[in-house]
Design a protein around this motif. Structure first.
Motif, PDB file in Angstrom:
ATOM      1  N   ASN A 238       0.832  -1.207   0.000  1.00  0.00           N
ATOM      2  CA  ASN A 238       0.000   0.000   0.000  1.00  0.00           C
ATOM      3  C   ASN A 238       0.867   1.258   0.000  1.00  0.00           C
ATOM      4  N   LYS A 239       0.505   2.182  -0.870  1.00  0.00           N
ATOM      5  CA  LYS A 239       1.158   3.479  -0.926  1.00  0.00           C
ATOM      6  C   LYS A 239       0.093   4.548  -0.790  1.00  0.00           C
ATOM      7  N   THR A 240       0.267   5.414   0.203  1.00  0.00           N
ATOM      8  CA  THR A 240      -0.690   6.482   0.446  1.00  0.00           C
ATOM      9  C   THR A 240      -0.014   7.808   0.180  1.00  0.00           C
ATOM     10  N   VAL A 241      -0.625   8.629  -0.663  1.00  0.00           N
ATOM     11  CA  VAL A 241      -0.089   9.950  -0.971  1.00  0.00           C
ATOM     12  C   VAL A 241      -0.903  10.983  -0.204  1.00  0.00           C
ATOM     13  N   VAL A 242      -0.189  11.842   0.520  1.00  0.00           N
ATOM     14  CA  VAL A 242      -0.824  12.911   1.278  1.00  0.00           C
ATOM     15  C   VAL A 242      -0.260  14.229   0.765  1.00  0.00           C
ATOM     16  N   ASP A 243      -1.140  15.092   0.277  1.00  0.00           N
ATOM     17  CA  ASP A 243      -0.710  16.407  -0.188  1.00  0.00           C
ATOM     18  C   ASP A 243      -0.456  17.330   0.988  1.00  0.00           C
ATOM     19  N   GLY A 244       0.504  18.265   0.809  1.00  0.00           N
ATOM     20  CA  GLY A 244       0.766  19.271   1.823  1.00  0.00           C
ATOM     21  C   GLY A 244      -0.376  20.275   1.866  1.00  0.00           C
ATOM     22  N   PRO A 245      -0.360  21.167   2.813  1.00  0.00           N
ATOM     23  CA  PRO A 245       0.748  21.464   3.721  1.00  0.00           C
ATOM     24  C   PRO A 245       0.791  20.505   4.905  1.00  0.00           C
ATOM     25  N   PHE A 246       1.951  20.478   5.529  1.00  0.00           N
ATOM     26  CA  PHE A 246       2.161  19.662   6.713  1.00  0.00           C
ATOM     27  C   PHE A 246       2.302  20.590   7.909  1.00  0.00           C
ATOM     28  N   THR A 247       1.662  20.234   9.002  1.00  0.00           N
ATOM     29  CA  THR A 247       1.498  21.188  10.103  1.00  0.00           C
ATOM     30  C   THR A 247       2.697  21.308  11.033  1.00  0.00           C
ATOM     31  N   GLU A 248       3.503  20.307  11.196  1.00  0.00           N
ATOM     32  CA  GLU A 248       4.584  20.335  12.182  1.00  0.00           C
ATOM     33  C   GLU A 248       5.854  20.899  11.548  1.00  0.00           C
ATOM     34  N   THR A 249       6.034  22.231  11.605  1.00  0.00           N
ATOM     35  CA  THR A 249       7.148  22.865  10.892  1.00  0.00           C
ATOM     36  C   THR A 249       8.504  22.459  11.442  1.00  0.00           C
TER      37      THR A 249
END
Length: 144
Positions: A61-72
């Motif tokens: 399984n490959k899951t793609v998550v688009d940004g933005p990412f919250t933890e800078t």
């Protein structure tokens, strides 16, 4: 030895706030010193994570998550690739880095990591594999 010096993203860089002209000039002077010393291999800044994606692997399984990412604090804002004699030399160079966090004037965090070399892999990295890596690097250099 090659080292990657990683700049951490900030809330400002994640918001797309670019450095001021004078900050670009100051950083340019520092980068010019690295070039003149013959130790700089590459230096780049990165767009905010809003323009990026992450790929998570879980078996097949490959899951793609688009940004933005919250933890800078976990995000990379840019990098330098340098060649130095030792970690200590690299630390001394980058203690002089003029980078500042936009807004609060405090110093940005840098992370220095040594790049793996063929010798680090020992006997598990065969001569044929080393040759193939060298060929790919030469081809990639021609792509730039």
């Amino acid at each position: 030895m090659r080292f990657m010096v990683i700049t951490k993203a900030t809330p400002e860089s994640e918001a797309g706030v670019l450095p001021a002209t004078e900050d670009i000039g100051t950083m340019g002077a520092f980068i010019e010193e690295l070039v003149d010393a013959g130790v700089l291999l590459a230096a780049e800044g990165l767009h905010s994570s809003a323009e990026g994606a992450r790929i998570y692997f879980d078996g097949e399984n490959k899951t793609v998550v688009d940004g933005p990412f919250t933890e800078t604090k976990e995000l990379i804002g840019g990098f330098w690739l340098v060649e130095m004699k030792s970690l200590e030399e690299c630390v001394e160079w980058f203690k002089r880095c003029p980078i500042q966090r936009p807004g609060d004037g405090g110093p940005a965090n840098l992370e220095i990591r040594r790049v793996l070399e063929a010798a680090d892999f020992g006997d598990s990295f065969t001569a044929e594999q080393q040759e193939a890596v060298a060929e790919r690097r030469a081809r990639a250099a021609g792509n730039g």
